[in-house]
Design a protein around this motif. Structure first.
Motif, PDB file in Angstrom:
ATOM      1  N   CYS A  92       0.862  -1.182   0.000  1.00  0.00           N
ATOM      2  CA  CYS A  92       0.000   0.000   0.000  1.00  0.00           C
ATOM      3  C   CYS A  92       0.895   1.227   0.000  1.00  0.00           C
ATOM      4  O   CYS A  92       1.538   1.520   1.020  1.00  0.00           O
ATOM      5  CB  CYS A  92      -0.902   0.010   1.229  1.00  0.00           C
ATOM      6  SG  CYS A  92      -1.984  -1.425   1.364  1.00  0.00           S
ATOM      7  N   ASP A  93       0.963   1.898  -1.147  1.00  0.00           N
ATOM      8  CA  ASP A  93       1.888   3.006  -1.308  1.00  0.00           C
ATOM      9  C   ASP A  93       3.285   2.530  -0.909  1.00  0.00           C
ATOM     10  O   ASP A  93       3.847   1.688  -1.584  1.00  0.00           O
ATOM     11  CB  ASP A  93       1.408   4.227  -0.525  1.00  0.00           C
ATOM     12  CG  ASP A  93       0.098   4.792  -1.090  1.00  0.00           C
ATOM     13  OD1 ASP A  93      -0.165   4.579  -2.294  1.00  0.00           O
ATOM     14  OD2 ASP A  93      -0.651   5.430  -0.345  1.00  0.00           O
ATOM     15  N   ALA A 113       4.562  -5.516   9.002  1.00  0.00           N
ATOM     16  CA  ALA A 113       4.609  -4.332   8.148  1.00  0.00           C
ATOM     17  C   ALA A 113       6.068  -3.965   7.905  1.00  0.00           C
ATOM     18  O   ALA A 113       6.853  -3.858   8.841  1.00  0.00           O
ATOM     19  CB  ALA A 113       3.872  -3.171   8.802  1.00  0.00           C
ATOM     20  N   ASP A 114       6.435  -3.785   6.640  1.00  0.00           N
ATOM     21  CA  ASP A 114       7.821  -3.545   6.253  1.00  0.00           C
ATOM     22  C   ASP A 114       7.849  -2.330   5.322  1.00  0.00           C
ATOM     23  O   ASP A 114       7.244  -2.353   4.250  1.00  0.00           O
ATOM     24  CB  ASP A 114       8.356  -4.791   5.529  1.00  0.00           C
ATOM     25  CG  ASP A 114       9.835  -4.694   5.167  1.00  0.00           C
ATOM     26  OD1 ASP A 114      10.418  -3.608   5.320  1.00  0.00           O
ATOM     27  OD2 ASP A 114      10.391  -5.718   4.722  1.00  0.00           O
ATOM     28  N   ASP A 115       8.569  -1.257   5.739  1.00  0.00           N
ATOM     29  CA  ASP A 115       8.648  -0.078   4.895  1.00  0.00           C
ATOM     30  C   ASP A 115      10.040   0.155   4.320  1.00  0.00           C
ATOM     31  O   ASP A 115      10.329   1.223   3.780  1.00  0.00           O
ATOM     32  CB  ASP A 115       8.172   1.170   5.653  1.00  0.00           C
ATOM     33  CG  ASP A 115       9.026   1.488   6.874  1.00  0.00           C
ATOM     34  OD1 ASP A 115       9.999   0.742   7.141  1.00  0.00           O
ATOM     35  OD2 ASP A 115       8.727   2.478   7.567  1.00  0.00           O
ATOM     36  N   THR A 121       9.897  -2.787  -2.874  1.00  0.00           N
ATOM     37  CA  THR A 121      10.035  -3.002  -4.318  1.00  0.00           C
ATOM     38  C   THR A 121      10.019  -4.480  -4.656  1.00  0.00           C
ATOM     39  O   THR A 121       9.348  -4.920  -5.605  1.00  0.00           O
ATOM     40  CB  THR A 121      11.335  -2.361  -4.830  1.00  0.00           C
ATOM     41  OG1 THR A 121      11.263  -0.950  -4.637  1.00  0.00           O
ATOM     42  CG2 THR A 121      11.549  -2.643  -6.305  1.00  0.00           C
ATOM     43  N   ASN A 122      10.757  -5.275  -3.881  1.00  0.00           N
ATOM     44  CA  ASN A 122      10.827  -6.710  -4.159  1.00  0.00           C
ATOM     45  C   ASN A 122       9.474  -7.387  -3.955  1.00  0.00           C
ATOM     46  O   ASN A 122       9.085  -8.273  -4.732  1.00  0.00           O
ATOM     47  CB  ASN A 122      11.882  -7.365  -3.261  1.00  0.00           C
ATOM     48  CG  ASN A 122      13.295  -6.952  -3.619  1.00  0.00           C
ATOM     49  OD1 ASN A 122      13.552  -6.497  -4.732  1.00  0.00           O
ATOM     50  ND2 ASN A 122      14.212  -7.104  -2.683  1.00  0.00           N
ATOM     51  N   HIS A 133      12.788 -11.983  -5.901  1.00  0.00           N
ATOM     52  CA  HIS A 133      14.153 -11.625  -5.545  1.00  0.00           C
ATOM     53  C   HIS A 133      14.244 -11.483  -4.030  1.00  0.00           C
ATOM     54  O   HIS A 133      13.562 -10.662  -3.433  1.00  0.00           O
ATOM     55  CB  HIS A 133      14.559 -10.309  -6.219  1.00  0.00           C
ATOM     56  CG  HIS A 133      15.897  -9.802  -5.784  1.00  0.00           C
ATOM     57  ND1 HIS A 133      17.083 -10.387  -6.195  1.00  0.00           N
ATOM     58  CD2 HIS A 133      16.251  -8.783  -4.956  1.00  0.00           C
ATOM     59  CE1 HIS A 133      18.093  -9.741  -5.657  1.00  0.00           C
ATOM     60  NE2 HIS A 133      17.624  -8.770  -4.895  1.00  0.00           N
ATOM     61  N   SER A 134      15.092 -12.275  -3.394  1.00  0.00           N
ATOM     62  CA  SER A 134      15.292 -12.210  -1.955  1.00  0.00           C
ATOM     63  C   SER A 134      16.430 -11.254  -1.634  1.00  0.00           C
ATOM     64  O   SER A 134      17.287 -10.962  -2.469  1.00  0.00           O
ATOM     65  CB  SER A 134      15.603 -13.598  -1.391  1.00  0.00           C
ATOM     66  OG  SER A 134      14.565 -14.512  -1.673  1.00  0.00           O
TER      67      SER A 134
END
Length: 274
Positions: A92-93, A113-115, A121-122, A133-134
């Motif tokens: 989300c965004d 949640a990861d920003d 992007t991945n 892609h890790s």
């Protein structure tokens, strides 16, 4: 730490939403995606076209695709022969939400949640069906996600280890649990509450119990592991990752973050007792 409710709320105010799931039955998440598309947000959705041995899930995903496309979303039903897709994630965004179950309408699950921009992007690329892609923090292929879980278990020494999975079969992770138990190291396996375990699954559970693993059936279908002050969280089951399944789109991470480790510990304590 986050939650399904937080992800649903964020979808409601986001301009760009990229969503992926193995299954998308009727419920708050499907409604939120339809609502976001209807109000003009850019919404892309990827679902597995042919969930394994799950005709009801296949119907749900087709129904969701029709409903979401009518609302204005772009929907891809991804055939498993093209890309096995078991990811549960939404971007989300600038925030990626990662779920260890399947965006359930009710019931326990862990959402991270990861920003981090690279992770976001991945995850977005993986949700769109690109080759996953890790990176150092976040695995997005099943083989890599399960390798990180295996490394956590193998490196635990005499620290108690608890693993929870929805499904299982013979795999390096299962063999690591067996080795630990045979060496006298405290090892517990929680197996999910499913309609019916296969003959092979039941046999594996009996063998592990015979070798000293404490086996508990009736978990809540989360995918977790705990070893001391470290935890693994992911979407991948302890079923191994060979052949085509190695590139299955999943997520998994090892964390020492006290809040995440504490949430995993609480979830496992709940399911071990149950």
């Amino acid at each position: 730490m986050s939650s399904v409710a937080d992800a649903v709320a964020r979808i409601g105010v986001s301009r760009d939403v990229a969503f992926g799931a193995y299954l998308l039955p009727p419920g708050p998440m499907r409604d939120a995606l339809a609502g976001a598309a209807a109000r003009g947000a850019h919404v892309t959705v990827t679902l597995q076209a042919d969930p394994y041995r799950n005709p009801a899930g296949k119907r749900d995903n087709r129904q969701a695709a029709r409903l979401l496309e009518k609302a204005g979303a772009e929907v891809t039903l991804l055939p498993s022969e093209r890309a096995p897709f078991h990811l549960k994630a939404v971007v989300c965004d600038g925030v990626a939400y990662l779920d260890d179950r399947n965006w359930t309408a009710h019931g326990p699950e862990l959402v991270v949640a990861d920003d981090d921009p690279d992770d976001v992007t991945n995850v977005r690329d993986a949700v769109h069906g690109a080759p996953p892609h890790s990176d150092a923090f976040l695995a997005l292929r099943k083989d890599d996600a399960l390798r990180r879980e295996l490394d956590l278990v193998d490196g635990a020494g005499d620290t108690p280890v608890v693993v929870e999975t929805e499904r299982l079969r013979g795999s390096p992770l299962i063999e690591a649990l067996r080795r630990r138990a045979l060496a006298g190291e405290p090892t517990t396996l929680v197996v999910g509450r499913v309609r019916r375990h296969s003959h092979a699954e039941r046999g594996t559970m009996r063998e592990l119990a015979r070798d000293g693993v404490v086996v508990r059936a009736g978990g809540t279908n989360e995918k977790l592991a705990l070893a001391g002050n470290a935890a693994w969280i992911g979407s991948g089951n302890a079923t191994g990752a060979a052949g085509r399944g190695a590139r299955q789109v999943e997520w998994g991470l090892v964390t020492h973050d006290p809040a995440l480790v504490g949430a995993v510990r609480t979830a496992l304590e709940r399911d071990v007792v149950a």
